[in-house]
Design a protein around this motif. Sequence first.
Motif, PDB file in Angstrom:
ATOM      1  N   ALA A 268     116.905 -23.867 -42.169  1.00  0.00           N
ATOM      2  CA  ALA A 268     115.707 -23.300 -42.725  1.00  0.00           C
ATOM      3  C   ALA A 268     114.576 -23.154 -41.191  1.00  0.00           C
ATOM      4  CB  ALA A 268     114.900 -24.284 -43.588  1.00  0.00           C
ATOM      5  N   LYS A 269     113.868 -21.927 -41.400  1.00  0.00           N
ATOM      6  CA  LYS A 269     112.950 -21.710 -40.325  1.00  0.00           C
ATOM      7  C   LYS A 269     111.795 -22.606 -40.846  1.00  0.00           C
ATOM      8  CE  LYS A 269     113.511 -17.419 -38.057  1.00  0.00           C
ATOM      9  NZ  LYS A 269     112.967 -16.298 -37.973  1.00  0.00           N
ATOM     10  N   VAL A 270     111.323 -23.581 -40.334  1.00  0.00           N
ATOM     11  CA  VAL A 270     110.307 -24.379 -40.714  1.00  0.00           C
ATOM     12  C   VAL A 270     109.158 -24.514 -39.538  1.00  0.00           C
ATOM     13  CG1 VAL A 270     109.508 -26.593 -41.592  1.00  0.00           C
ATOM     14  CG2 VAL A 270     111.758 -25.696 -42.235  1.00  0.00           C
ATOM     15  N   HIS A 271     108.061 -24.218 -39.927  1.00  0.00           N
ATOM     16  CA  HIS A 271     106.616 -24.283 -39.151  1.00  0.00           C
ATOM     17  C   HIS A 271     105.677 -25.361 -39.525  1.00  0.00           C
ATOM     18  CE1 HIS A 271     108.162 -20.372 -37.850  1.00  0.00           C
ATOM     19  NE2 HIS A 271     108.318 -19.877 -39.076  1.00  0.00           N
ATOM     20  N   THR A 272     105.062 -25.997 -38.598  1.00  0.00           N
ATOM     21  CA  THR A 272     104.215 -27.127 -39.343  1.00  0.00           C
ATOM     22  C   THR A 272     102.727 -26.951 -38.736  1.00  0.00           C
ATOM     23  OG1 THR A 272     104.775 -28.497 -37.209  1.00  0.00           O
ATOM     24  CG2 THR A 272     106.211 -28.611 -39.204  1.00  0.00           C
ATOM     25  N   LEU A 273     102.050 -27.498 -39.601  1.00  0.00           N
ATOM     26  CA  LEU A 273     100.473 -27.613 -38.938  1.00  0.00           C
ATOM     27  C   LEU A 273      99.989 -29.180 -39.543  1.00  0.00           C
ATOM     28  CD1 LEU A 273      97.507 -26.570 -38.294  1.00  0.00           C
ATOM     29  CD2 LEU A 273      97.474 -25.566 -40.773  1.00  0.00           C
ATOM     30  N   ALA A 274      99.612 -29.682 -38.325  1.00  0.00           N
ATOM     31  CA  ALA A 274      98.936 -31.092 -38.529  1.00  0.00           C
ATOM     32  C   ALA A 274      97.584 -30.952 -38.851  1.00  0.00           C
ATOM     33  CB  ALA A 274      99.263 -32.156 -37.424  1.00  0.00           C
ATOM     34  N   LEU A 275      97.228 -31.320 -40.080  1.00  0.00           N
ATOM     35  CA  LEU A 275      95.728 -31.103 -40.444  1.00  0.00           C
ATOM     36  C   LEU A 275      95.293 -32.448 -41.452  1.00  0.00           C
ATOM     37  CD1 LEU A 275      93.690 -29.190 -40.591  1.00  0.00           C
ATOM     38  CD2 LEU A 275      94.598 -27.946 -42.566  1.00  0.00           C
ATOM     39  N   ASP A 276      94.351 -32.921 -41.034  1.00  0.00           N
ATOM     40  CA  ASP A 276      93.713 -33.986 -41.849  1.00  0.00           C
ATOM     41  C   ASP A 276      92.434 -33.452 -42.884  1.00  0.00           C
ATOM     42  OD1 ASP A 276      92.392 -36.182 -43.053  1.00  0.00           O
ATOM     43  OD2 ASP A 276      91.792 -37.420 -41.031  1.00  0.00           O
ATOM     44  N   LEU A 277      93.111 -33.367 -44.015  1.00  0.00           N
ATOM     45  CA  LEU A 277      92.272 -32.598 -44.981  1.00  0.00           C
ATOM     46  C   LEU A 277      90.954 -33.139 -45.361  1.00  0.00           C
ATOM     47  CD1 LEU A 277      95.192 -31.504 -47.706  1.00  0.00           C
ATOM     48  CD2 LEU A 277      94.070 -30.118 -45.802  1.00  0.00           C
ATOM     49  N   ALA A 278      90.703 -34.570 -45.172  1.00  0.00           N
ATOM     50  CA  ALA A 278      89.495 -35.072 -45.082  1.00  0.00           C
ATOM     51  C   ALA A 278      88.565 -34.903 -44.119  1.00  0.00           C
ATOM     52  CB  ALA A 278      89.856 -36.696 -45.527  1.00  0.00           C
ATOM     53  N   ALA A 279      88.931 -34.605 -42.931  1.00  0.00           N
ATOM     54  CA  ALA A 279      88.223 -34.439 -41.805  1.00  0.00           C
ATOM     55  C   ALA A 279      88.044 -33.056 -41.373  1.00  0.00           C
ATOM     56  CB  ALA A 279      88.757 -35.223 -40.850  1.00  0.00           C
ATOM     57  N   THR A 280      88.494 -32.120 -42.072  1.00  0.00           N
ATOM     58  CA  THR A 280      88.355 -30.806 -41.735  1.00  0.00           C
ATOM     59  C   THR A 280      87.276 -29.917 -42.622  1.00  0.00           C
ATOM     60  OG1 THR A 280      90.694 -30.925 -41.038  1.00  0.00           O
ATOM     61  CG2 THR A 280      89.758 -28.711 -40.960  1.00  0.00           C
ATOM     62  N   ALA A 281      86.656 -29.234 -41.929  1.00  0.00           N
ATOM     63  CA  ALA A 281      85.312 -28.770 -42.612  1.00  0.00           C
ATOM     64  C   ALA A 281      85.869 -27.378 -43.324  1.00  0.00           C
ATOM     65  CB  ALA A 281      84.328 -28.223 -41.778  1.00  0.00           C
TER      66      ALA A 281
END
Lengths: 441, 243
Positions: free
Chosen positions: B50-63
């Motif tokens: 599979a072609k898999v891309h990722t995004l690390a994102l802290d939903l609680a700390a991102t406006a």
Amino acid sequence: MSRKRGFALAETQLASFDRSTTARCHVQRPDRYRLLEALPADARRITRGGGVSFVGASFAHDSVVQEMGAFDRLLEFDPEQGRLTVEAGARIGDVTRFALSRGWMLPVVPGHPRASIGGCIAADVHGKNPARDGTFRQHVEGIELFDAQAGWVQLGPNQDADHFAACFAGFGIPGLMVRARLRLVPAAQAYSLRSIAVANLVEAAEVLRSHANAPLLYGWHDGRAGRFGRGAIRFGLEAKDGTTGKHRTYPDLPETIAPWPITAWNRIGIAAMNRWVRHRQFVAGQVPTAAALFPLNEARRYFAGFGKHGMNEAQWLLPHASYAEFVAALEAEVRRLRPRISLIASKLFEGKPTGFSFDGSGIALAIQMPQPRQREQAAFIESLTELAIIHGGRPNLIKDSSLQAATLPRCFADFDNARNALRRFDPAHVQESAMTRRLGL
Amino acid sequence: MTTVVVGASSGLGRALAEELARASHELLLVASDPRDLSAIAADLGLRHAAKVHTLALDLAATADPGARVLAALAELPAPSALLLPVGQSRVDDDGSLGAAATGQLLAINLHAPITIVQALLPALLEARGVVVGFGSVAAVRGRSRNMVYAAAKRGLQGFFESLRHRHSGQGLRVQFHRLGFLRSNLTHGMRLPLPAAEPAQVASQVVANLEKASFDRHAPRWWALVAFIIAHLPWFVFRRMDA
């Protein structure tokens, strides 16, 4: 149940595969990396991979059990060099299927396909011919480990080599293994299996030695008085054409096998089972590699037949020099005590013993018995242990629940050094299982 | 086309990523810890090509999590499906949480899903795609625990209802699964009064339904009866139920 500091613990009853040890345990089931780090550094813990060890190696009633089932991912594969990096919770059966689909395989796999890679390292398991392929340690290039005090540590033969070496037959003491880099070998498409009948265990040893280079090599033997040691040496060679014909595929043996309500392996049951196994052993033919590597998949009913009282497997590696004398003494004890032995398996070893690893040069005999706590059975197990020690035997700690702390210094001449070499990496005894405690490791 | 999974590192999210990879979707996986994301991406790539891309994102700390997801999609094929199996609960969510902890729960369970949907909406409309939200049995009726979590999930349910109403007949499909108990780290160690579904089983149903029209239903389906009973219990019975 308690929840604090971002992790949840469930109170769960866990049992060893041989049913000798049970404990109500607090189980953590981390599914993210931060949860591996969440336990307080001083919290006693032990890692649990597939949870299929014969003995209680992956739990203890007062240790947090860290179940690694979610850490089962394949991380990196080099199809040119045959290198595969996996998380330590990956099951050996899954890893083998993946590798085989790419033309590679691990030459050393244990019988149970649900054993984890971490478990294979922690027990330094052997495969179908340890004399040819060694033990699991020969096929691991690197380990990433989480240490409660030191944090994340990279280990390899040239990187913190003592710590790396301690992981093999370290039974989880040197820390929580999270990743491992495995060295694969080109896969056989199928094996051509043959059997040679043997009249006794001494003859079995001769046949094993004369087929030392076969990729698959092990023996099955009758353990009953009067027929003691009679059986067959099974050996497998790589099939030239890879065709296997019609072959029944069995699902992976489950982690826990529901026991039958009664013990099937009484004298009549053992006689019938031996006849059936003898018939099966002499069926020759070509078998797919995966099926040849995991013959235990066909043994679900065999293990269920031990019933709720479970079983004991005493596995001893006897030096070539004292093997024949040991076998004669053992046969005499079988005639005297008439234990119920459901199966004896034999293998050839030509390795170098290190620490508590089950390795060395000699013949290994695995003796499986039902109802090990029954008086007559327990008496035989005790007698077998004494005989093995007298003849210089080396026990497989990951198999035999009957071994006690007092016995080990008699089995391992360098017991204190070996124990210190492990506890050097965990002086506070943070990593403890029912097994390490029973054995005083 | 890209399928976006927010909350892909564990439980249902991870099971969805696996199921979608098996079905040959190109994926953008979003979760807080890059270590988890890289492990999942590597595994799906090796097992399923599979072609898999990722995004690390802290939903609680991102406006503005929506803007971050949109930015990550800039170099990828346009999104056609957005799945939001994201959620967090706390055992001390009993009405005594401070402002920070309350804000964190609302951010992860309500604010982030809404802003991500809104950010991706134009692209999803153009692709005549699908938005998939996930509710919780906790939102059926307020109890003395999971108070903020339940309120956020009920809010999310309301948002998806509005979304479905707003885009009815415009090509965008809006699917909302009200989840019963799932065998995941959220329920690990809990004594559950009813059986918990396996994430893989629910994920398989969710992916099988992706091409279908909009809906709002319970998963597994038999939870509809349980929810109905809980919702209609007389107050004098409900208030005596175990907190």
